[in-house]
Write a protein that holds these residues in place. Structure first.
Motif, PDB file in Angstrom:
ATOM      1  N   SER A   1       0.854  -1.186   0.000  1.00 25.05           N
ATOM      2  CA  SER A   1       0.000   0.000   0.000  1.00 25.05           C
ATOM      3  C   SER A   1       0.895   1.242   0.000  1.00 25.05           C
ATOM      4  CB  SER A   1      -0.877   0.010   1.246  1.00 25.05           C
ATOM      5  OG  SER A   1      -0.085   0.277   2.392  1.00 25.05           O
ATOM      6  N   SER A   2       0.333   2.351  -0.463  1.00 24.79           N
ATOM      7  CA  SER A   2       1.108   3.594  -0.402  1.00 24.79           C
ATOM      8  C   SER A   2       1.366   3.962   1.055  1.00 24.79           C
ATOM      9  CB  SER A   2       0.379   4.725  -1.122  1.00 24.79           C
ATOM     10  OG  SER A   2      -0.966   4.763  -0.733  1.00 24.79           O
TER      11      SER A   2
ATOM     12  N   THR B   1      -1.870  10.944  -2.791  1.00 27.54           N
ATOM     13  CA  THR B   1      -1.064   9.891  -2.203  1.00 27.54           C
ATOM     14  C   THR B   1      -0.297   9.138  -3.277  1.00 27.54           C
ATOM     15  OG1 THR B   1      -2.888   9.728  -0.664  1.00 27.54           O
ATOM     16  CG2 THR B   1      -1.206   8.046  -0.520  1.00 27.54           C
ATOM     17  N   ALA B   2      -0.959   8.881  -4.395  1.00 31.57           N
ATOM     18  CA  ALA B   2      -0.305   8.193  -5.510  1.00 31.57           C
ATOM     19  C   ALA B   2       0.854   9.042  -6.038  1.00 31.57           C
ATOM     20  CB  ALA B   2      -1.313   7.901  -6.611  1.00 31.57           C
TER      21      ALA B   2
ATOM     22  N   SER C   1      -2.485   2.541  -4.370  1.00 31.89           N
ATOM     23  CA  SER C   1      -2.931   3.778  -3.739  1.00 31.89           C
ATOM     24  C   SER C   1      -4.341   4.092  -4.196  1.00 31.89           C
ATOM     25  CB  SER C   1      -1.944   4.879  -4.136  1.00 31.89           C
ATOM     26  OG  SER C   1      -2.253   6.050  -3.464  1.00 31.89           O
TER      27      SER C   1
END
Ligand SMILES: Cc1cc2nc3c(=O)[nH]c(=O)nc-3n(C[C@H](O)[C@H](O)[C@H](O)COP(=O)(O)OP(=O)(O)OC[C@H]3O[C@@H](n4cnc5c(N)ncnc54)[C@H](O)[C@@H]3O)c2cc1C
Ligand SMILES: Cc1cc2nc3c(=O)[nH]c(=O)nc-3n(C[C@H](O)[C@H](O)[C@H](O)COP(=O)(O)OP(=O)(O)OC[C@H]3O[C@@H](n4cnc5c(N)ncnc54)[C@H](O)[C@@H]3O)c2cc1C
Ligand code: SF4
Ligand code: SF4
Ligand code: FES
Lengths: 492, 260
Positions: free
Chosen positions: A283-284, A319-320, A419
């Protein structure tokens, strides 16, 4: 006095009148918007901690401040979730009174140096500026100016720490030290309450520390703000999970008269597609936590992080962008955003997308992962992508991506960062019986008071809104502080 | 900061630390764990709470040194402090009177097993503990386990103590001898996998406590995720105990090697 009357009063101060008249509106309107000085993309794509945006020079700031028309009806303010008195702070910059500008910001915002950096200004205050609304020109750079004033104050060493006249000694607990919790704590301590902030992690700051990378928001900036709160008397208890280490009942026994929950939306979503648990897919949150909170890329840190050469980041939000730009900085030869809609629908800030591109990030839009395959060691080696096209608008008003039948392709990868959104942290809802939660797991509150179903519990930020923004979280903290204060004083 | 008040060597690489943590001592239950971090640049590592003393406000950790972080932790002496310690984490073990419970622990897995053995016994179960290790000097906590078990079976790979054989041999012997209502297994993933395969054959419900790689331990990162019954679960918040017959141990074995 209403907020509007207060702003009018400020506007009619003599120096403001004079300043307004000193330059013709037409001339102001003809000035081009400043450009934020940026670190060279070639340098910054290898530097994890150097801030990309360098901040305006004094000259640039004063010139840009001069663009602001000091409108009688400043529409920009309506675009700011905490209604910062925008013309007042900008005009203070124009006349060279930067400390006063910073003070104006702090009337309504607990963390102006943070918001000046990470607010999606182009969608908020700046989108409502008369320049863009009526004049067809680029808006006043409100965010850059906000950052300038806040940075000036910090670097001047003259940070104003308000005197607190009467401490009432009433104990209030805050769960979580993200922007919601910090702004609540700031407002309440200034009202005289005895505040303790409980934080599950070993660092204070929430997403500001473990999520947003230092090249966008240096940790020092957050620490300075936290230090101000400490000086005001706020106590911080790290490594303490409310609902685990201490319970709701414990808080009552310890004499806390009110509780504000700002526990965030920290749970990562995965897509649930085959191969997603292969090594190298994470996960991010995991990736960014390792790099930002645990400093994993520093050889002195004990926490490891995988340094992929061919990195795919799935998603199109802030976030990505943070994850993909981090991967690039940590040596990825190819760092690519895989997003199922088109660039237009990307929720990430325009500036982040621009910066990512300058840093050599590739964008593979209208593609969606279907599954992953790995090598014998269980390490991801390639991903199958479904090509998409845009169909009819969906509930969110964005055109819905639909798969193009039969159009798939493989892409070689050695690291994948997922993300695709976060979910609210279920810990508090499950530990505080009696809290009402929605089917998405967010806590239900009364929107004007921020009060939950439990009489002494208020909540705000991402735990109430799902994934939102720093400024909205702060606004919630402020509103909760105002209404909790009112409720507690009503009881006296 | 949590001060170390007692330290004991169980073997060359298994160490017991008693640490001041009054709030955790009070709120923890069998099956809970903590996350510790040693030094500013330290890693966050999960460790089970082996025992707790509410009055003294301490918890006991039993640590096997395997890498950087566990070595750093075990290098601390009485009077030193652990930089960060947070807990209790995870779900507590489901304890009730099942009947006869076999507790199969391997290596340092006996430490997290101890509070479960104790609680199972207290709940009225007949508890048969099977402790296994490569050789005699690696059998830990035998005395404490004996105190709370109706019977203790020791298995060593080399036959240097107890019976020669694997943990599964010990468990199978019990199953063949009497009715077993529940098996609890904690140890290396590979051991839990084989215990699980065995008990599945005999239809004995089995719980395994999983030790995946973790970062935060609060559900925030997903590093600890694993497939149980075809669904992705987070060991730190949904576990650490799961129905062993439904755990994809092969996937877990691979994931544990992520940073090798
Ligand atoms: C990578 C990333 C980039 C982002 N970029 C932007 C951006 O550019 N601009 C923007 O406006 N927004 C951005 N956001 C969103 C923004 O950061 C969040 O909306 C905001 O931080 C929410 O604040 P909060 O206070 O509600 O929660 P958080 O910041 O999530 O803080 C919650 C805190 O509570 C703690 N906690 C949780 N449960 C407990 C408990 N039971 N006991 C004690 N402590 C607990 C958590 O450990 C955490 O520290 C970004 C988010 C991420 C993840
Ligand atoms: C819920 C839970 C409870 C635990 N309780 C205990 C306990 O009570 N006592 C104890 O000694 N250990 C326990 N562990 C395991 C412990 O956390 C790891 O041994 C530790 O993280 C290794 O850190 P390290 O830096 O010393 O080793 P590393 O340098 O990280 O790794 C060294 C070797 O250990 C392996 N390893 C790494 N992490 C784990 C892991 N989580 N489990 C198994 N092997 C691992 C690596 O693959 C490598 O071969 C527990 C783990 C979990 C998830
Ligand atoms: S806080 Fe954000 S929205 Fe408000 S004025 Fe500042 S940059 Fe604009
Ligand atoms: S709308 Fe634009 S020009 Fe008018 S006061 Fe706001 S920032 Fe200044
Ligand atoms: S350790 Fe991060 S989610 Fe479990």
């Amino acid at each position: 006095m209403t907020r509007q009357e207060y702003m009018q009063q400020k506007r009619s101060e003599a120096w403001r009148d004079e300043l307004r008249k000193s330059v013709k509106a037409k001339e102001r309107g003809e000035r081009p918007r400043v450009h934020m000085p940026e670190l060279d993309p070639e340098i910054r794509s290898h530097e994890l901690k150097m801030e990309v945006n360098q901040g305006l020079t004094e000259e640039q700031a004063v010139f840009e401040a001069g663009r602001c028309l000091d409108c009688a009806n400043p529409t920009c303010v309506t675009g700011c979730p905490v209604e910062i008195n925008i013309p007042t702070f900008i005009k203070n910059i124009e006349r060279g009174n930067y400390l006063e500008a910073a003070r104006t910001l702090k009337e309504t915002s607990a963390l102006p140096a943070v918001c000046g950096r990470v607010c999606p200004q182009e969608k908020q205050c700046e989108s409502k500026c008369i320049y863009i609304q009526k004049m067809g020109k680029e808006p006043v750079a409100i965010g850059y100016l906000e950052r300038f004033a806040a940075d000036y104050e910090r670097l001047s060493g003259q940070i104003s720490v308000p005197e607190i006249p009467n401490r009432n000694g009433i104990k209030i607990a805050v769960v979580g030290s993200g922007p919601a919790g910090l702004s609540f704590a700031g407002d309440m301590v200034k009202r005289g309450y005895d505040i303790t902030v409980f934080e599950a992690l070993h660092e204070i700051g929430g997403v500001l520390k473990y999520g947003i990378p230092e090249f966008r928001l240096p940790n020092d900036i957050v620490d300075v703000e936290i230090d101000v709160l400490r000086k005001l008397g706020v106590k911080f208890e790290k490594n303490c999970i409310v609902g685990k280490t201490i319970s709701y009942e414990d808080l009552h026994t310890a004499g806390f008269k009110g509780i504000f929950v700002g526990s965030g939306a920290g749970l990562p979503n995965f897509m649930g597609i085959p191969g997603e648990n292969l090594i190298g897919i994470m996960s991010s949150n995991e990736y960014l936590t390792r790099v930002n909170l645990m400093d994993a890329s520093n050889p002195e840190s004990d926490t490891p992080v995988q340094l992929g050469k061919k990195v795919a980041v799935v998603g199109g939000g802030n976030t990505a962008m943070d994850a993909v730009r981090t991967a690039r900085r940590l040596g990825a030869e190819r760092a690519v955003i895989v997003y199922r809609r088109s660039e237009e629908e990307m929720p990430a800030r325009v500036e982040e997308v621009k910066h990512a591109k300058e840093e050599g990030v590739d964008f593979l839009t209208l593609h969606n992962p279907l599954r992953y395959e790995g090598d014998e060691q269980g390490h991801v080696s390639r991903m199958l992508l479904q090509k998409m096209e845009l169909g009819e608008p969906d509930a969110s008003g964005r055109r819905k991506p639909v798969p193009i039948e039969g159009a798939t392709e493989w892409m070689d990868v050695d690291e994948v960062i997922v993300s695709v959104g976060v979910s609210p942290n279920p810990l508090i809802p499950s530990a505080f019986s009696g809290l009402e939660v929605t089917k998405w797991g967010t806590i239900v509150i009364n929107e004007s008071t921020m009060k939950t179903d439990l009489p002494d519990v208020y909540a705000g930020g991402d735990i109430v809104r799902g994934g939102a923004t720093v400024i909205l979280a702060m606004g919630d903290g402020r509103r909760a502080a105002a209404s909790m204060d009112e409720a507690l004083r009503g009881k006296e | 900061m949590n001060k170390i008040v007692e330290k004991e060597h169980f073997s060359a690489n298994v160490i017991k630390l008693v640490v001041e943590a009054p709030l955790i001592a009070r709120s923890r239950k069998a099956g809970h764990f903590v996350i510790v971090k040693v030094g500013e640049k330290g890693e966050r590592v999960p460790l089970t709470i082996a025992e707790a003393d509410v009055e003294k406000g301490t918890i006991t950790l039993v640590i096997q040194t395997v890498g950087v972080s566990t070595n750093k932790l075990c290098a601390l002496e009485v009077g030193d402090s652990i930089t960060d310690l947070v807990g209790p984490l995870g779900r507590a073990t489901h304890i009730e009177n099942f009947g006869t419970v076999v507790c199969a622990g391997g290596g340092v897995g006996v430490a997290p097993m101890l509070p479960i053995i104790e609680a199972m016994k207290k709940a009225g179960n007949r508890v048969v503990s099977v402790l296994a290790a490569r050789s005699k000097d690696l059998i830990i906590l035998e005395e404490q386990v004996r105190k709370h078990s109706d019977e203790v079976i020791i298995m060593t790979d080399d036959g240097s103590y107890g019976q020669k054989g694997l943990v599964t041999d010990g468990v199978e012997a019990v199953i063949n001898r009497e009715k077993v209502d529940l098996c609890v297994t904690i140890g290396p993933a590979i051991m839990m996998k084989f215990v699980s395969l065995l008990t599945k054959k005999y239809n004995v419900p089995t719980m395994a406590s999983l030790n995946t790689i973790m970062v935060d331990g609060t559900g925030m990162c997903g590093a600890c995720r694993i497939t149980v019954d075809g669904k992705v679960r987070f060991v730190c918040v949904d576990g650490p105990e799961f129905d062993a017959h439904k755990v994809d141990f092969d996937e877990m074995l691979l994931r544990q090697r992520a940073y090798k």
